[in-house]
Design a protein around this motif. Sequence first.
Motif, PDB file in Angstrom:
ATOM      1  N   ILE A 351       0.855  -1.196   0.000  1.00 23.89           N
ATOM      2  CA  ILE A 351       0.000   0.000   0.000  1.00 23.89           C
ATOM      3  C   ILE A 351       0.892   1.248   0.000  1.00 23.89           C
ATOM      4  O   ILE A 351       0.506   2.306  -0.497  1.00 23.89           O
ATOM      5  CB  ILE A 351      -0.983  -0.019   1.208  1.00 23.89           C
ATOM      6  CG1 ILE A 351      -2.008   1.127   1.173  1.00 23.89           C
ATOM      7  CG2 ILE A 351      -0.280   0.002   2.535  1.00 23.89           C
ATOM      8  CD1 ILE A 351      -3.251   0.805   0.465  1.00 23.89           C
ATOM      9  N   THR A 352       2.121   1.098   0.536  1.00 28.22           N
ATOM     10  CA  THR A 352       3.064   2.229   0.550  1.00 28.22           C
ATOM     11  C   THR A 352       3.417   2.610  -0.886  1.00 28.22           C
ATOM     12  O   THR A 352       3.369   3.788  -1.268  1.00 28.22           O
ATOM     13  CB  THR A 352       4.335   1.852   1.335  1.00 28.22           C
ATOM     14  OG1 THR A 352       3.944   1.175   2.514  1.00 28.22           O
ATOM     15  CG2 THR A 352       5.181   3.054   1.672  1.00 28.22           C
ATOM     16  N   SER A 355       0.530   4.207  -2.661  1.00 25.09           N
ATOM     17  CA  SER A 355       0.331   5.579  -2.215  1.00 25.09           C
ATOM     18  C   SER A 355       1.339   6.513  -2.875  1.00 25.09           C
ATOM     19  O   SER A 355       0.994   7.617  -3.324  1.00 25.09           O
ATOM     20  CB  SER A 355       0.469   5.677  -0.689  1.00 25.09           C
ATOM     21  OG  SER A 355      -0.397   4.760  -0.101  1.00 25.09           O
ATOM     22  N   LEU A 395      -8.608   5.204  -3.032  1.00 20.13           N
ATOM     23  CA  LEU A 395      -7.622   6.215  -2.619  1.00 20.13           C
ATOM     24  C   LEU A 395      -7.637   7.423  -3.552  1.00 20.13           C
ATOM     25  O   LEU A 395      -7.560   8.582  -3.119  1.00 20.13           O
ATOM     26  CB  LEU A 395      -6.219   5.595  -2.619  1.00 20.13           C
ATOM     27  CG  LEU A 395      -5.838   4.795  -1.370  1.00 20.13           C
ATOM     28  CD1 LEU A 395      -4.490   4.138  -1.557  1.00 20.13           C
ATOM     29  CD2 LEU A 395      -5.815   5.709  -0.135  1.00 20.13           C
ATOM     30  N   LEU A 414      -1.146  11.966   3.471  1.00 15.69           N
ATOM     31  CA  LEU A 414      -1.598  10.576   3.483  1.00 15.69           C
ATOM     32  C   LEU A 414      -0.700   9.820   4.457  1.00 15.69           C
ATOM     33  O   LEU A 414       0.526   9.881   4.326  1.00 15.69           O
ATOM     34  CB  LEU A 414      -1.465   9.998   2.074  1.00 15.69           C
ATOM     35  CG  LEU A 414      -2.213   8.708   1.755  1.00 15.69           C
ATOM     36  CD1 LEU A 414      -2.527   8.653   0.284  1.00 15.69           C
ATOM     37  CD2 LEU A 414      -1.428   7.491   2.153  1.00 15.69           C
ATOM     38  N   LEU A 416       0.142   6.136   6.667  1.00 15.36           N
ATOM     39  CA  LEU A 416      -0.103   4.691   6.780  1.00 15.36           C
ATOM     40  C   LEU A 416       0.474   4.251   8.118  1.00 15.36           C
ATOM     41  O   LEU A 416       1.605   4.608   8.448  1.00 15.36           O
ATOM     42  CB  LEU A 416       0.600   3.938   5.645  1.00 15.36           C
ATOM     43  CG  LEU A 416       0.247   4.388   4.229  1.00 15.36           C
ATOM     44  CD1 LEU A 416       1.226   3.797   3.225  1.00 15.36           C
ATOM     45  CD2 LEU A 416      -1.173   3.959   3.867  1.00 15.36           C
ATOM     46  N   ILE A 425      -5.220   3.630   7.054  1.00 13.51           N
ATOM     47  CA  ILE A 425      -4.915   4.613   6.006  1.00 13.51           C
ATOM     48  C   ILE A 425      -5.695   5.881   6.334  1.00 13.51           C
ATOM     49  O   ILE A 425      -6.907   5.820   6.559  1.00 13.51           O
ATOM     50  CB  ILE A 425      -5.306   4.061   4.616  1.00 13.51           C
ATOM     51  CG1 ILE A 425      -4.482   2.789   4.317  1.00 13.51           C
ATOM     52  CG2 ILE A 425      -5.076   5.081   3.500  1.00 13.51           C
ATOM     53  CD1 ILE A 425      -5.272   1.575   4.181  1.00 13.51           C
ATOM     54  N   LYS A 491      -9.364   0.991   7.377  1.00 12.15           N
ATOM     55  CA  LYS A 491      -8.341  -0.027   7.658  1.00 12.15           C
ATOM     56  C   LYS A 491      -8.422  -1.135   6.620  1.00 12.15           C
ATOM     57  O   LYS A 491      -9.523  -1.476   6.162  1.00 12.15           O
ATOM     58  CB  LYS A 491      -8.586  -0.648   9.028  1.00 12.15           C
ATOM     59  CG  LYS A 491      -8.156   0.218  10.173  1.00 12.15           C
ATOM     60  CD  LYS A 491      -8.489  -0.489  11.465  1.00 12.15           C
ATOM     61  CE  LYS A 491      -8.150   0.398  12.658  1.00 12.15           C
ATOM     62  NZ  LYS A 491      -8.712  -0.135  13.884  1.00 12.15           N
TER      63      LYS A 491
END
Length: 497
Positions: A351-352, A355, A395, A414, A416, A425, A491
């Motif tokens: 997810i990093t 993003s 997102l 943003l 995390l 998030i 989440k």
Amino acid sequence: MKTAAKTLTPKLVNKLWLALIVLVVMIGMSYVGITNYFASKHNQETIQRLNADVANHVIAEKFQNASPFLQDGSVNTSLFGDLMHDMMAVNQGIEVYLLNETGEILYSVVLDHSENTPAKNVSLPPIHSFIENKGEKYILGDDPRLPGEEKIFSAAPYSVDGRNGFVYIVLAGKKFQEVSETLMGQYFAKLGLGAIVLTSIFAALIGLLAIWFLTKNLRVITNTVRCFNEGDLSARIANPDASDISIFANSFNEMADTITGNIDKMKSIDLLRRDLIANVSHDLRTPLAILKGYIETLQIKKDTLSENEKQEYLQITHDNVDKLSKLINQLFEYSKLEAEQVTPVKEPFSITELSHDLIVKFKVIAAQKQIELQIDNPKENHIVFADVSLVERALQNLIENAIKYTEPKGKVRLSLQKKGKHVEINITDTGTGIPLNEQAFIFDRYKQVDKSAKKQGSGLGLAIVKKILELHDTTITVLSKPKEGSSFIFKLPAYQV
Ligand code: ADP
């Protein structure tokens, strides 16, 4: 369903009646049979007990003055002729036998000789037992005239001129049996008839009551089912646990609740659809009207408009076409999610990284608005287990909104963060914020009937986000203060390696 409910009770009642009739007939037959058995046993026992001494009397009376045997060892028939005479006068139902000590029949005194040949022997154990018990016990012995059958008897031993044996008297001889059977037959015909008539009357009364009680609950259920079937969706079986068939009653109530629940759900979905169509068509109308206006102006005034004005008008039409196409795409996307045609394909992904990619993508738009767009703690790599393209879409909508509703020089962040088995998030902006009374509706803003309450935009972006997160079994929360900014938090399950 209608016919099933109507025929259920009569069919059941017929079966109950049939079972009852079978029961009555069986009870009647058993009653007659048992009474017959015990009555005849009682009768025989009484006769045996009363006549237990008959054999002794015969010996005492007849053998006192005369021997049962002649000098040549043959039987003294005249003595027995005398006996026959007495029997004819007193009791024609008995048969007298003179036995030697091995049980062999030496002579018999019976009134009717016409029947089959008599047996030659009588078995001795019942005789011994009878003598031993002095006739007090109910014992059956051989019937010499009907071999294989057993009868009540009286017996006594004799010992005359050095010869031993027994006088054996069958108390319920053939004659007795004939009379007894005729009488018994008549008696039991009456008894049986009486018993069946009486038990039938009582059984019918008890049956009526029993069937009424047994089917009482069933009638309640049947009536409720019928009412429900005829459109009264509120019809329920009152106090189902008290019913004799509580499983059935509870199941019906649960089924009725499910059906009405589903109908309500369908009604509310239908209402939502109608709201959506009404609101979306309103949203479509505005850009279309703008488009039409500018195109007409361009057509009519094409010669009088300056080059700059033409460019400006074209830019406006271009923006509105963009808006329209975005709206139509969102609508298409939302209806697919709503109709549950989208199945998330879940897989582990960073997810990093996702993003970072989105931040890069929106950096230019944010820079145009002088908005600072950044990701917190960018070095930590978080892996989640979710559908990457759906999460990207969610997102994207959230970042787009954050930029859209933030004034120039504002900030969009943003972050995390690992929280237990999840990654949280958080998209925070320093924008306009959302009034408290609107916060509850922003995720299904298309529900709003009050169009004046709407700002620009289709109102489908957050509805899509909500649906995507529902597909991931999670929810989204908004924390917002007007003029200070908003935070959208959700989440996703962290991927455990
Ligand atoms: P749209 O933005 O197209 O109207 P959305 O569903 O994305 O539709 O958003 C619904 C509404 O929620 C917006 O109209 C806006 O009033 C409010 N909203 C969403 N995100 C934000 C935000 N970051 N800041 C302030 N208001 C927001």
